[in-house]
Write a protein that holds these residues in place. Structure first.
Motif, PDB file in Angstrom:
ATOM      1  N   LEU A  46       0.811  -1.215   0.000  1.00  0.00           N
ATOM      2  CA  LEU A  46       0.000   0.000   0.000  1.00  0.00           C
ATOM      3  C   LEU A  46       0.847   1.269   0.000  1.00  0.00           C
ATOM      4  O   LEU A  46       0.428   2.306  -0.522  1.00  0.00           O
ATOM      5  CB  LEU A  46      -0.959   0.005   1.192  1.00  0.00           C
ATOM      6  N   THR A  47       2.042   1.216   0.601  1.00  0.00           N
ATOM      7  CA  THR A  47       2.953   2.370   0.562  1.00  0.00           C
ATOM      8  C   THR A  47       3.954   2.234  -0.569  1.00  0.00           C
ATOM      9  O   THR A  47       4.746   3.134  -0.808  1.00  0.00           O
ATOM     10  CB  THR A  47       3.725   2.502   1.887  1.00  0.00           C
ATOM     11  N   PHE A  48       3.910   1.091  -1.258  1.00  0.00           N
ATOM     12  CA  PHE A  48       4.856   0.768  -2.329  1.00  0.00           C
ATOM     13  C   PHE A  48       6.285   0.853  -1.816  1.00  0.00           C
ATOM     14  O   PHE A  48       7.193   1.323  -2.500  1.00  0.00           O
ATOM     15  CB  PHE A  48       4.660   1.697  -3.532  1.00  0.00           C
ATOM     16  N   SER A  49       6.483   0.385  -0.593  1.00  0.00           N
ATOM     17  CA  SER A  49       7.802   0.466   0.032  1.00  0.00           C
ATOM     18  C   SER A  49       7.976  -0.626   1.074  1.00  0.00           C
ATOM     19  O   SER A  49       7.226  -0.684   2.050  1.00  0.00           O
ATOM     20  CB  SER A  49       8.006   1.841   0.688  1.00  0.00           C
ATOM     21  N   VAL A  50       8.973  -1.482   0.861  1.00  0.00           N
ATOM     22  CA  VAL A  50       9.304  -2.502   1.855  1.00  0.00           C
ATOM     23  C   VAL A  50       9.781  -1.847   3.143  1.00  0.00           C
ATOM     24  O   VAL A  50       9.427  -2.258   4.251  1.00  0.00           O
ATOM     25  CB  VAL A  50      10.387  -3.454   1.298  1.00  0.00           C
ATOM     26  N   ALA A  51      10.595  -0.801   3.009  1.00  0.00           N
ATOM     27  CA  ALA A  51      11.170  -0.126   4.174  1.00  0.00           C
ATOM     28  C   ALA A  51      10.080   0.485   5.059  1.00  0.00           C
ATOM     29  O   ALA A  51      10.110   0.347   6.292  1.00  0.00           O
ATOM     30  CB  ALA A  51      12.146   0.952   3.727  1.00  0.00           C
ATOM     31  N   ASP A  52       9.110   1.162   4.450  1.00  0.00           N
ATOM     32  CA  ASP A  52       8.033   1.783   5.233  1.00  0.00           C
ATOM     33  C   ASP A  52       7.154   0.725   5.892  1.00  0.00           C
ATOM     34  O   ASP A  52       6.676   0.911   7.022  1.00  0.00           O
ATOM     35  CB  ASP A  52       7.176   2.690   4.342  1.00  0.00           C
ATOM     36  N   GLY A  53       6.922  -0.375   5.209  1.00  0.00           N
ATOM     37  CA  GLY A  53       6.128  -1.450   5.791  1.00  0.00           C
ATOM     38  C   GLY A  53       6.795  -2.032   7.026  1.00  0.00           C
ATOM     39  O   GLY A  53       6.142  -2.270   8.049  1.00  0.00           O
ATOM     40  N   ILE A  54       8.105  -2.256   6.951  1.00  0.00           N
ATOM     41  CA  ILE A  54       8.847  -2.768   8.104  1.00  0.00           C
ATOM     42  C   ILE A  54       8.798  -1.763   9.248  1.00  0.00           C
ATOM     43  O   ILE A  54       8.545  -2.127  10.407  1.00  0.00           O
ATOM     44  CB  ILE A  54      10.312  -3.054   7.708  1.00  0.00           C
ATOM     45  N   ALA A  55       9.028  -0.495   8.937  1.00  0.00           N
ATOM     46  CA  ALA A  55       9.042   0.543   9.975  1.00  0.00           C
ATOM     47  C   ALA A  55       7.699   0.627  10.695  1.00  0.00           C
ATOM     48  O   ALA A  55       7.639   0.649  11.929  1.00  0.00           O
ATOM     49  CB  ALA A  55       9.392   1.890   9.354  1.00  0.00           C
TER      50      ALA A  55
END
Length: 449
Positions: A403-412
């Motif tokens: 949904l954020t198109f970001s692995v990093a943001d999902g982990i955070a």
């Protein structure tokens, strides 16, 4: 579980094989195997993971990297990783640029965050060096044990969802919509239809355990596209394209930026936990677990994997990681590093098939992306769904990646949710020191960046 040593005397090997070079290097008789079995196992593993030769260059090309150079870099990085795993760790595991991590590289770090691909390669290099440092120290075990099991599985599943969304988007099966953000694309168009057929074909063939299901489906759909005039024949073999556009192209200096911390950590965490899970799973299947429960040469296997990522960044690919498809070779009898060496040699030979790789259309590789994404989501079954303080952070981690198109943001977001829920539900003792530190870093990232 019986140790492998007890099985060795039952295998009859000729004296030349027992005393030969391959026997001394790979200890074939000790592992209850033969040269023929190992070669067949290596071919089996290669065919099950050869799709990366076609998929990875297409994804890298979207980041602005020369397709030919990305193709050669993929083959070289995979070959080096396999040879290192086979000769140093003596494990029957194939390595190649990681699926999911390559999508994060292209569509988040380069596409969304706006960094050039040279800086993204720098982040891969730095994360690889950190992984090597952790692997050569006891910090690796401390970090692996301090991250909750639910978040480990959620990270793998989230990367799968992210990869699936990219596959659907690339194929045109889902498209953007001003009213609803995304919607179903037109399945009357040949691209989306062929991608869907490719996915379904892989799923059916895999269910029936057809050898090389992914590779067969990609080639079949490519031939269908050729018959429809969508693919142009450019030959089968040629001299490998130049590696010059990606060789030593990483920009390490550009990584020393506060906003890149989450990127490096995302590469590191996803790679580390994916590798640990894959290696331990393959070890069980290959009977690499001793009678006392210890996994033979696990430390060496982790070192080989981490070093491969550093070499991969040098030639120009995202993190190189151990492939779960190696289980196919193990099922075919692979027990030693000769299996991995065979895979590495086949990747070197694959460099001479650049025209064939260039013909593979995006909709064919998209079908493979969607299928691999489904497999990666299987880890969610291991989450304790009855414990809300575990299941909710896991859901946040997995859902927010696509949904954020970001692995990093999902982990955070997942880590922050975990710490907050545990802290305010009287379960603060379950929060490790490393989680407190990481939570603080991620909160600072969202506030100041």
């Amino acid at each position: 579980m019986e140790s492998r040593k007890s099985e060795a005397p039952t295998l009859e090997l000729s004296p030349p094989l027992r005393n030969g070079l391959l026997e001394r290097i790979f200890k074939l008789s000790l592992h209850g195997t033969t040269v023929k079995t190992e070669l067949i196992a290596g071919l089996t593993t290669f065919i099950t993971m050869a799709y990366i030769i076609f998929v990875n260059p297409n994804i890298m090309a979207d980041a602005g990297i020369d397709h030919g150079a990305a193709f050669v870099a993929t083959c070289i990085a995979a070959a080096l990783g396999c040879l290192l795993m086979g000769l140093y760790a003596n494990w029957p595991v194939g390595l190649a640029p990681g699926m999911g991590l390559n999508a994060f590289f292209t569509y988040t770090v380069v596409g969304t965050m706006g960094y050039n691909w040279e800086t993204a390669l720098g982040a891969v290099f730095v994360s690889g060096v950190l992984f090597m440092f952790l692997t050569f120290s006891r910090i690796r075990e401390w970090l692996l044990n301090s991250i909750p099991v639910s978040l480990r599985y959620a990270m793998g599943a989230g990367v799968g969802l992210f990869l699936g969304l990219i596959g659907l988007k690339t194929a045109g099966i889902v498209v953007d919509s001003p009213a609803t953000l995304i919607k179903l694309g037109s399945l009357r168009e040949p691209g989306p239809l062929l991608a869907a057929i490719c996915f379904l074909m892989i799923a059916v063939l895999s269910y029936h355990k057809v050898f090389g299901a992914i590779l067969i489906s990609i080639i079949t759909v490519t031939l269908a596209g050729w018959g429809l005039g969508l693919v142009h024949y450019e030959g089968i073999m040629s001299a490998p394209p130049s590696l010059a556009p990606t060789w030593m192209a990483m920009n390490v200096a550009g990584v020393f930026n506060v906003s890149m911390i989450s990127v490096v950590l995302a590469f590191l965490f996803v790679h580390m936990f994916d590798t640990a899970g894959t290696l331990m799973g393959v070890a069980q299947r290959a009977n690499l677990v001793n009678a006392d429960g210890r996994i033979e040469n696990l430390s060496r296997a982790m070192k080989a994997d981490s070093a491969s990522s550093v070499f991969g960044a040098v030639v120009g690919v995202p993190p190189v990681t151990s492939y779960v498809e190696s289980a196919a070779g193990v099922a075919a009898g692979g027990r030693t590093g000769l299996t991995a060496v065979t895979v590495g040699v086949l990747f070197i030979a694959a460099m001479f098939f650049a025209p064939l790789a260039g013909m593979i259309p995006a909709y064919a590789t998209a079908g493979a992306l969607i299928y691999v994404a489904m497999l990666m989501m299987g880890g969610m079954a291991h989450i304790e769904w009855d414990e809300a303080t575990d299941s909710i952070p896991a859901i946040v981690t997995a859902i927010m990646m696509p949904l954020t198109f970001s692995v990093a943001d999902g982990i955070a977001l997942g880590f922050i949710t975990y710490v907050v829920l545990k802290a305010f539900t009287g379960k603060h003792k379950e929060i490790s020191v490393s989680l407190w530190v990481l939570c603080a870093i991620f909160i600072a990232k969202f506030i100041f960046l």
